[in-house]
Structure formats: C-alpha cells, structure tokens
Scaffold this motif. Sequence first.
Motif, mmCIF file in Angstrom:
data_model
loop_
_atom_site.group_PDB
_atom_site.id
_atom_site.type_symbol
_atom_site.label_atom_id
_atom_site.label_comp_id
_atom_site.label_asym_id
_atom_site.label_seq_id
_atom_site.Cartn_x
_atom_site.Cartn_y
_atom_site.Cartn_z
ATOM 1 N N LEU A 182 0.830 -1.204 0.000
ATOM 2 C CA LEU A 182 0.000 0.000 0.000
ATOM 3 C C LEU A 182 0.865 1.255 0.000
ATOM 4 C CD1 LEU A 182 -2.862 1.206 0.153
ATOM 5 C CD2 LEU A 182 -2.686 1.057 2.655
ATOM 6 N N ASP A 183 1.958 1.213 0.752
ATOM 7 C CA ASP A 183 2.863 2.364 0.803
ATOM 8 C C ASP A 183 3.507 2.616 -0.551
ATOM 9 O OD1 ASP A 183 4.466 4.420 2.268
ATOM 10 O OD2 ASP A 183 6.118 3.072 1.770
ATOM 11 N N GLN A 184 3.867 1.547 -1.274
ATOM 12 C CA GLN A 184 4.455 1.709 -2.609
ATOM 13 C C GLN A 184 3.452 2.360 -3.561
ATOM 14 O OE1 GLN A 184 5.764 -2.215 -3.696
ATOM 15 N NE2 GLN A 184 7.578 -2.157 -2.379
ATOM 16 N N ARG A 326 -8.320 2.309 -7.430
ATOM 17 C CA ARG A 326 -7.920 1.624 -6.188
ATOM 18 C C ARG A 326 -8.931 1.887 -5.061
ATOM 19 N NH1 ARG A 326 -2.784 -0.819 -4.517
ATOM 20 N NH2 ARG A 326 -3.235 -1.526 -2.407
ATOM 21 N N ASP A 327 -10.051 2.549 -5.384
ATOM 22 C CA ASP A 327 -11.067 2.928 -4.383
ATOM 23 C C ASP A 327 -10.511 3.881 -3.342
ATOM 24 O OD1 ASP A 327 -13.098 1.406 -5.560
ATOM 25 O OD2 ASP A 327 -12.503 -0.394 -4.462
ATOM 26 N N ILE A 328 -9.564 4.731 -3.772
ATOM 27 C CA ILE A 328 -8.990 5.748 -2.884
ATOM 28 C C ILE A 328 -9.057 7.077 -3.641
ATOM 29 C CG2 ILE A 328 -7.017 6.364 -1.430
ATOM 30 C CD1 ILE A 328 -6.013 3.525 -1.647
ATOM 31 N N GLN A 334 -10.732 7.849 2.693
ATOM 32 C CA GLN A 334 -9.609 6.930 2.557
ATOM 33 C C GLN A 334 -8.351 7.644 2.076
ATOM 34 O OE1 GLN A 334 -12.648 6.439 1.311
ATOM 35 N NE2 GLN A 334 -13.439 4.638 2.385
ATOM 36 N N ALA A 335 -8.494 8.494 1.063
ATOM 37 C CA ALA A 335 -7.326 9.218 0.535
ATOM 38 C C ALA A 335 -6.778 10.186 1.569
ATOM 39 C CB ALA A 335 -7.713 9.975 -0.738
ATOM 40 N N ARG A 336 -7.673 10.838 2.305
ATOM 41 C CA ARG A 336 -7.203 11.822 3.282
ATOM 42 C C ARG A 336 -6.484 11.152 4.439
ATOM 43 N NH1 ARG A 336 -11.092 16.249 4.963
ATOM 44 N NH2 ARG A 336 -9.114 17.338 5.128
ATOM 45 N N ARG A 337 -6.836 9.904 4.742
ATOM 46 C CA ARG A 337 -6.119 9.163 5.773
ATOM 47 C C ARG A 337 -4.779 8.657 5.241
ATOM 48 N NH1 ARG A 337 -9.378 4.379 8.020
ATOM 49 N NH2 ARG A 337 -7.451 4.192 9.232
#
Length: 340
Positions: A182-184, A326-328, A334-337
């Motif tokens: 997820l980080d990548q 990616r549903d973000i 989700q994106a803001r987190r």
Amino acid sequence: MSEFTAGLAVLGGLILAGLVGYNAWTTRRNAPRQPVMAAPGTGPAGEGERSEPLFEPDLTAPPAVEKRPGLDALLDALAPLNVEASVAGELAVAALPTTRRAGSKPFAIEGFNEATQHWETPRAGQRYSRFQAGVQLANRNGALNEIEYSEFVMKAQGFADAVNASPEFPEMLDAVAHARELDQFASAHDAQLSITLRARGAAWSPGFVHQAAQRLGFVAGAIPGRMVLPAQAQGGPPVLGLAFSSQAALSDDPAQSAIREVTLSLDVPQVPRTEQPFVRMRDAAIALAASMDGLITDDNQQVIRAESLDAIGADLEQLYDALEARDIAAGSPQARRLFS
C-alpha cells in the motif's frame, strides 16, 4: 556676489533639487506596493486595519461536517475482538488505550452498537456486542513496520483483557507485507504541487498580497502569512493554500515589509477531483501574476509557461484515474487518511 557666483549657486540648487527628487522617486519606486484604499465599508481592509483571522481548516483532518471515517480493511490491519456477552459502554470507554497511535500510525478500537447496529468509537450509555481493533497500514510517514505492529497488538490485547474479549490478530508478516504494498502505491501516486509567483519589479506589501488574493476568493488563515481558498462544497478541505513570509506578516510596520514571492500549493490527494483544484490553481496563478506584476516560476526560479501548466493538468487526470481505480479517490476519507 558676482553674476558668475550667483549663477553657480542657482545651478547648484537645481542640481541638489534634482538629486532629492530622483532619490525620492527611486525610494517610492522600490517601496513595497500597497493595497488600493477603498472608502470605509466598501472594500478590503488596508494595511493599518486589523481583521479577525478566519479559522484555517487542517488539511489532514476530516471536514467538520463529516463523521470521522471508521476502520477500513482497505487501509487498516484489523483484529476482531469477540465477547461472549454484550459490554457496557462505560467499561469499554474506561478500557480504551490512552493514546490513539502505534508509533506513527493511527490506532483505533470500535464497538458494534447493539441499538444502532453500527460500528463506532465506544461511548457511555451504549452496549456493544463485539469489538474490533485496527492500525493504519501506511501514511506519509511510511509503511507499518514490525515494531508498530507489535505496539498495536499490545494495546489491543490490553483492551481485550479488560472487556473479556478474545482477539484474532492477523499474521504480522502478512500485515507488514500488505502495508509495504500500500505504501508503494501511495508513494507512486502522491502529488503535492506548488507554484511560486515572483515580483517582476517592486516588492509587495502584505496588504497588497491580501487584497489581490481576496479578489480571487482566498481568505486569511490562522497562521500569519497564510491564506486558503475554501472548497465549494460546504465543510470540505481548502482547495489551495497561498503562503508568504510570516516575518513580513508579523512586522510592526507591515506597509514597509517587502515580499518578493508568494507560493500557491495544492495537496492533490486531499482535494476532491470535482473541485477542479488544478484548474483553479492555474487560473489563480495567472490572475495573480497579472494583477501583481509577477512571474509564474517553479522552485528553480524558471518561468513556467501556460502550455507547461496544461501538461501538468493532463498528467493529474491520470493520477485521479489511478486513485479511483484503487477505491482511494482524491478527497475521499480513505485518501485523506492514506496521504496524511
């Protein structure tokens, strides 16, 4: 006094007057540009007036009108905490860990409210039939690591013991591997853009910058030397930031503070695509450059041309598409987190 001596005196006086006039003109030409003063009650405040700063929303916090996003399997390593009988909210609240982080990652415990049938942070006066603990897999500090995961397990186990729950923790290696993946993805799809406006000639005063930016909808932030462009949707995060020297903004004599550059910024994943943030950033930069006699430049002080700005906008459309796939989606909870 002879006519010759008198002529020299007159000539000397004219030269002196010319030098004084030239120095005054040079000083006035190089002085910071001031806002255009409007009649009382008809326009923006001038340099000598103080207006109450408006609250500047936190770019990393959920909007005030939006409920705090709950734990999400897309972003969190989740551990069910199963109980044999429902638990009173008072007991659950008392058992919550004193901190909400495991290392640099947000950590949370939620209970399933028997009355509302929704997951929520435990609160007094309610009863909960089951619980879950979660720790965020990645944010801008990087991926969840083994030490952070161990801290998460320790805190969740402490809560489980207090409410007589049986935890089911995911395998650490699996959680850490998911976190790295997820980080990548986040690192490859993060974008924080900035455009710098530099004074072409005379410097600007803080009041001059404020007046020019206010015409475009910017409002003063809580931090001196910072303004924000509010979202069109009520409660949304600021679309753009505008920053200049805080030292100039806090000067005892702001009218004489010289500002030679201001920076427009856009945190792409934090702002919904529907706000058209880059279009508004580009238009604001062009309008400010025209009204303030400035140049649009990058971090290396190279002038950015309009066609270059359009190319950046085209690249951002691909980034938005990738986040949505990616549903973000940009601007979503989700994106803001993830990008915080």
